[in-house]
Design an enzyme around this catalytic site. Structure first.
Site, PDB file in Angstrom:
ATOM      1  N   ARG A  63       0.829  -1.218   0.000  1.00  0.00           N
ATOM      2  CA  ARG A  63       0.000   0.000   0.000  1.00  0.00           C
ATOM      3  C   ARG A  63       0.862   1.265   0.000  1.00  0.00           C
ATOM      4  O   ARG A  63       0.462   2.296  -0.523  1.00  0.00           O
ATOM      5  CB  ARG A  63      -0.891   0.029   1.237  1.00  0.00           C
ATOM      6  CG  ARG A  63      -1.982  -1.006   1.175  1.00  0.00           C
ATOM      7  CD  ARG A  63      -3.123  -0.651   2.099  1.00  0.00           C
ATOM      8  NE  ARG A  63      -4.279  -1.478   1.777  1.00  0.00           N
ATOM      9  CZ  ARG A  63      -5.108  -1.234   0.780  1.00  0.00           C
ATOM     10  NH1 ARG A  63      -4.940  -0.179   0.021  1.00  0.00           N
ATOM     11  NH2 ARG A  63      -6.116  -2.032   0.538  1.00  0.00           N
ATOM     12  N   LYS A 168       2.271 -19.079   6.251  1.00  0.00           N
ATOM     13  CA  LYS A 168       1.475 -19.402   7.441  1.00  0.00           C
ATOM     14  C   LYS A 168       1.304 -18.158   8.309  1.00  0.00           C
ATOM     15  O   LYS A 168       2.136 -17.262   8.184  1.00  0.00           O
ATOM     16  CB  LYS A 168       2.123 -20.540   8.223  1.00  0.00           C
ATOM     17  CG  LYS A 168       3.260 -20.085   9.173  1.00  0.00           C
ATOM     18  CD  LYS A 168       3.629 -21.150  10.141  1.00  0.00           C
ATOM     19  CE  LYS A 168       3.366 -20.807  11.558  1.00  0.00           C
ATOM     20  NZ  LYS A 168       4.274 -19.830  12.157  1.00  0.00           N
ATOM     21  N   HIS A 198       7.782 -23.422   6.266  1.00  0.00           N
ATOM     22  CA  HIS A 198       9.207 -23.369   5.897  1.00  0.00           C
ATOM     23  C   HIS A 198       9.997 -24.564   6.438  1.00  0.00           C
ATOM     24  O   HIS A 198      11.085 -24.856   5.947  1.00  0.00           O
ATOM     25  CB  HIS A 198       9.843 -22.032   6.306  1.00  0.00           C
ATOM     26  CG  HIS A 198      10.176 -21.928   7.762  1.00  0.00           C
ATOM     27  ND1 HIS A 198       9.254 -21.566   8.697  1.00  0.00           N
ATOM     28  CD2 HIS A 198      11.321 -22.133   8.438  1.00  0.00           C
ATOM     29  CE1 HIS A 198       9.822 -21.556   9.895  1.00  0.00           C
ATOM     30  NE2 HIS A 198      11.091 -21.898   9.767  1.00  0.00           N
ATOM     31  N   LYS A 202      13.584 -27.246   4.889  1.00  0.00           N
ATOM     32  CA  LYS A 202      14.860 -27.543   5.565  1.00  0.00           C
ATOM     33  C   LYS A 202      15.411 -28.859   5.030  1.00  0.00           C
ATOM     34  O   LYS A 202      14.674 -29.839   4.891  1.00  0.00           O
ATOM     35  CB  LYS A 202      14.641 -27.651   7.085  1.00  0.00           C
ATOM     36  CG  LYS A 202      14.292 -26.317   7.752  1.00  0.00           C
ATOM     37  CD  LYS A 202      14.138 -26.491   9.265  1.00  0.00           C
ATOM     38  CE  LYS A 202      13.519 -25.266   9.916  1.00  0.00           C
ATOM     39  NZ  LYS A 202      14.455 -24.237  10.292  1.00  0.00           N
ATOM     40  N   GLU A 236      13.062 -23.570  21.494  1.00  0.00           N
ATOM     41  CA  GLU A 236      13.746 -22.345  21.059  1.00  0.00           C
ATOM     42  C   GLU A 236      14.231 -21.600  22.292  1.00  0.00           C
ATOM     43  O   GLU A 236      13.535 -21.580  23.312  1.00  0.00           O
ATOM     44  CB  GLU A 236      12.786 -21.438  20.294  1.00  0.00           C
ATOM     45  CG  GLU A 236      12.272 -22.026  19.004  1.00  0.00           C
ATOM     46  CD  GLU A 236      11.278 -21.084  18.348  1.00  0.00           C
ATOM     47  OE1 GLU A 236      11.673 -20.366  17.426  1.00  0.00           O
ATOM     48  OE2 GLU A 236      10.112 -21.059  18.776  1.00  0.00           O
ATOM     49  N   ASP A 255       1.092 -21.428  16.644  1.00  0.00           N
ATOM     50  CA  ASP A 255       2.310 -20.948  16.004  1.00  0.00           C
ATOM     51  C   ASP A 255       3.208 -22.101  15.537  1.00  0.00           C
ATOM     52  O   ASP A 255       3.854 -21.995  14.499  1.00  0.00           O
ATOM     53  CB  ASP A 255       3.087 -20.060  16.999  1.00  0.00           C
ATOM     54  CG  ASP A 255       4.255 -19.339  16.346  1.00  0.00           C
ATOM     55  OD1 ASP A 255       4.035 -18.717  15.293  1.00  0.00           O
ATOM     56  OD2 ASP A 255       5.382 -19.410  16.873  1.00  0.00           O
ATOM     57  N   HIS A 260       4.396 -26.677  11.804  1.00  0.00           N
ATOM     58  CA  HIS A 260       5.720 -27.308  11.722  1.00  0.00           C
ATOM     59  C   HIS A 260       5.738 -28.694  12.392  1.00  0.00           C
ATOM     60  O   HIS A 260       6.265 -29.660  11.840  1.00  0.00           O
ATOM     61  CB  HIS A 260       6.773 -26.434  12.387  1.00  0.00           C
ATOM     62  CG  HIS A 260       6.787 -25.017  11.897  1.00  0.00           C
ATOM     63  ND1 HIS A 260       6.563 -24.685  10.590  1.00  0.00           N
ATOM     64  CD2 HIS A 260       6.998 -23.839  12.544  1.00  0.00           C
ATOM     65  CE1 HIS A 260       6.637 -23.364  10.450  1.00  0.00           C
ATOM     66  NE2 HIS A 260       6.896 -22.839  11.621  1.00  0.00           N
ATOM     67  N   LYS A 360       9.062 -21.696  23.753  1.00  0.00           N
ATOM     68  CA  LYS A 360       9.946 -20.529  23.603  1.00  0.00           C
ATOM     69  C   LYS A 360      10.738 -20.379  24.895  1.00  0.00           C
ATOM     70  O   LYS A 360      10.280 -20.807  25.953  1.00  0.00           O
ATOM     71  CB  LYS A 360       9.123 -19.255  23.405  1.00  0.00           C
ATOM     72  CG  LYS A 360       8.257 -19.295  22.165  1.00  0.00           C
ATOM     73  CD  LYS A 360       8.855 -18.435  21.093  1.00  0.00           C
ATOM     74  CE  LYS A 360       8.021 -18.454  19.842  1.00  0.00           C
ATOM     75  NZ  LYS A 360       8.810 -18.581  18.622  1.00  0.00           N
TER      76      LYS A 360
HETATM   77  C1  BG6 Z   1       7.840 -19.582  12.754  1.00  0.00           C
HETATM   78  C2  BG6 Z   1       7.184 -19.187  14.039  1.00  0.00           C
HETATM   79  O1  BG6 Z   1       6.919 -20.174  11.894  1.00  0.00           O
HETATM   80  O2  BG6 Z   1       8.892 -20.502  13.033  1.00  0.00           O
HETATM   81  C3  BG6 Z   1       8.191 -18.586  15.002  1.00  0.00           C
HETATM   82  O3  BG6 Z   1       6.151 -18.243  13.781  1.00  0.00           O
HETATM   83  C4  BG6 Z   1       9.346 -19.534  15.207  1.00  0.00           C
HETATM   84  O4  BG6 Z   1       7.585 -18.284  16.246  1.00  0.00           O
HETATM   85  C5  BG6 Z   1       9.909 -19.982  13.867  1.00  0.00           C
HETATM   86  O5  BG6 Z   1      10.344 -18.870  15.965  1.00  0.00           O
HETATM   87  C6  BG6 Z   1      10.930 -21.090  14.073  1.00  0.00           C
HETATM   88  O6  BG6 Z   1      11.566 -21.350  12.856  1.00  0.00           O
HETATM   89  P1  BG6 Z   1      13.043 -21.944  12.828  1.00  0.00           P
HETATM   90  O7  BG6 Z   1      13.320 -22.173  11.385  1.00  0.00           O
HETATM   91  O8  BG6 Z   1      13.934 -20.929  13.478  1.00  0.00           O
HETATM   92  O9  BG6 Z   1      13.008 -23.210  13.636  1.00  0.00           O
END
Ligand code: BG6
Length: 509
Positions: A63, A168, A198, A202, A236, A255, A260, A360
């Site tokens: 935008r 996502k 994503h 990997k 994480e 999330d 994932h 997290k």
């Molecule tokens: C994302 C989440 O899809 O994946 C994040 O929204 C997360 O919260 C991330 O930190 C983790 O991805 P990766 O590749 O670092 O494991």
């Protein structure tokens, strides 16, 4: 005679003529964070590896009105800050000559359509367009309708095509995911819709299928007869950072678990596909989701744990608790940790629990799948130290695979101790590993949807996660969630959950 396959250490010939067709990548959210951190570094590396088509262009849109120079400078900064390769001026110049920005105004997508025609004429991209939605999901509906309304969803030339990539989250529950899928499928054929998770880009995740189906010795053991249980961990050390407001709406189950972690689960649990065709693989993943035992509301106490990080220490540094992060309510009930016991009701996995946990601000960054095998049927050795065999697929970091088995400690006494056989990507393969987004962008340009999520996969995983949220919503008496100190392996309740089953989490201290 079968030709000798190239040796792994043989030099790789430069790819000069990839199958990638000429096309224009149109990025909605061209000035956004995802473009900056992931997409443009991926494009740069694809270009350096000779994997972009000869006729190629990138159009940023959004935008905001942005000057061409500002757009280019922002992308350059993205490469400098986030690319796995250092930016070199002559390479940047090649990419820069293909970049342009065109804002979408309140009058719709007419300017963008004109701009894309000009780009086709200038760069020879033949009306082939890959629309990438790198915006907040709240903008998806408007963009999809805009593409449909302006006819940009249709091929603009006989050799053209139009594909759409969605990031996502696809919805925040089953109903909203269905609504979004319906909206996108009204405008694009499902074969032209590329939903990104994503994790599938990997290398270590792609290797799960190779490991299972290119080797003969593992598959006969891959079932309830030999497997005691499976643990999937995505831990994480980072907190929510500046994403507090988003995370308050999402929580860990939305999330990480719904996407994932369920993708990892599917790849571990699926049957061998009949071929490597995208739908053959995705059909098998969907069957896993269909076999997941739904979680009844009254089961959530026993089969799941949620938690929230409290202040603590990570790598020697004091970090705030979740409730003190920017954008987070002080009395927030959003989970930053989730653990769940899942059952797959089919012949292969009947009775084998799959324990999934994601958190997290945990002790460290670690994504792994650990398959623990059953104990020997008869204990021949009178040793207390017998450890069940465990196969660990390390997704990140320290990418690799290890198998733990018992061995005799040298010496006159009969002592037994677990030892490891270890494979490490870093020492077994040459060359830097591409980022997930490199592979995913390339595949979307090639039209290969194997590593993308089909509509029924999204909806299948939401169906389970909706049950989880319904159960959590009915839990009594809670005005706060179990806490865990930042830098630990999650709330005590998660350890209790496994202890009730006579098991322990790997790395629980
Ligand atoms: C994302 C989440 O899809 O994946 C994040 O929204 C997360 O919260 C991330 O930190 C983790 O991805 P990766 O590749 O670092 O494991």
């Amino acid at each position: 005679m079968t030709p000798t396959p190239p040796r792994d250490d043989a030099p790789i010939a430069p790819v000069t003529n990839p199958a990638t067709e000429s096309c224009t990548l149109v990025i909605f959210g061209g000035m956004g964070d995802l473009t900056h951190r992931k997409l443009v570094p991926a494009l740069y590396n694809l270009m350096v590896d000779g994997l972009l088509p000869e006729s190629f262009a990138v159009v940023g849109t959004g935008r905001r009105r942005v000057e061409q120079e500002e757009f280019k400078a922002s992308l350059r900064e993205g490469i400098e800050a986030h690319s796995r390769r250092t930016l070199k001026d002559e390479r940047w110049a090649r990419l820069e000559s293909r970049l342009s920005y065109c804002a979408v105004g309140s009058d719709g997508f007419a300017d963008l359509a004109t701009h894309l025609d000009e780009v086709d004429a200038r760069h020879g991209t033949q009306g082939r367009r890959l629309y990438y939605l790198a915006t907040p999901p709240s903008a998806y509906g408007g963009i999809i309708d805009g593409l449909g309304g302006s006819g940009l969803n249709r091929a603009s030339s006989p050799d053209g095509w139009a594909r759409i990539v969605l990031e996502k989250p696809i919805g925040h529950d089953l109903a909203s995911a269905r609504a979004l899928n319906l909206a996108v499928n009204r405008v694009f054929h499902e074969r032209d819709v590329f939903r990104i998770d994503h994790y599938l880009g990997k290398e270590t995740v792609q290797n799960l299928l190779v490991f299972r189906f290119a080797n003969a010795i593992f598959e006969p053991l891959w079932n309830q007869k030999y497997v005691d249980h499976v643990q999937i961990t995505v831990s994480e050390s980072i907190g929510v950072g500046s994403r507090g407001a988003y995370f308050e709406e999402a929580g860990m189950a939305r999330d990480m678990l719904q996407n994932h972690m369920f993708q990892l689960l599917c790849l571990i649990a699926m049957e061998p596909p009949v071929s490597l065709a995208p739908d053959a693989i995705r059909d098998e993943k969907v069957k896993v989701l269909q076999s997941l035992r739904p979680i009844a509301p009254e089961e959530v106490d026993d089969s799941t744990v949620r938690g929230q990080y409290a202040e603590g220490t990570i790598d020697g540094e004091a970090v705030a608790g979740y409730a003190d992060e920017p954008g987070v309510a002080h009395d927030s009930m959003t989970e930053t940790y989730v653990a769940a016991r899942l059952q797959i009701d089919n012949w292969r996995w009947a009775g084998v629990p799959f324990y999934l946990r994601a958190g997290k601000r945990m002790n460290r960054r670690l994504t792994e799948v650990a398959m623990q095998f059953r104990e020997v049927p008869h204990r021949l050795f009178r040793s207390d130290g017998l450890t069940p065999n465990t196969l660990v697929l390390r997704i990140q970091p320290d990418e690799g695979i290890s198998l733990t088995f018992d061995g005799k400690v040298p010496g006159a006494q009969s002592r037994i101790r677990p030892v490891d056989m270890d494979f490490l990507y870093g020492t077994s393969f040459d060359g830097a590993t591409p980022e997930a987004y490199e592979r995913l962008l390339l595949d979307a340009m090639l039209g290969d949807s194997t590593l993308f999520i089909r509509r029924d996969e999204v909806e299948g995983s939401w169906a389970w996660v909706d049950g989880l949220h319904e159960g959590w919503g009915r839990q009594h008496g809670g005005t706060s969630l179990p806490e865990y100190t930042a830098g630990t392996w999650g709330p005590a309740e998660a350890h209790v959950m496994l202890a009730r089953d006579g098991r322990t989490w790997r790395r629980s201290k």
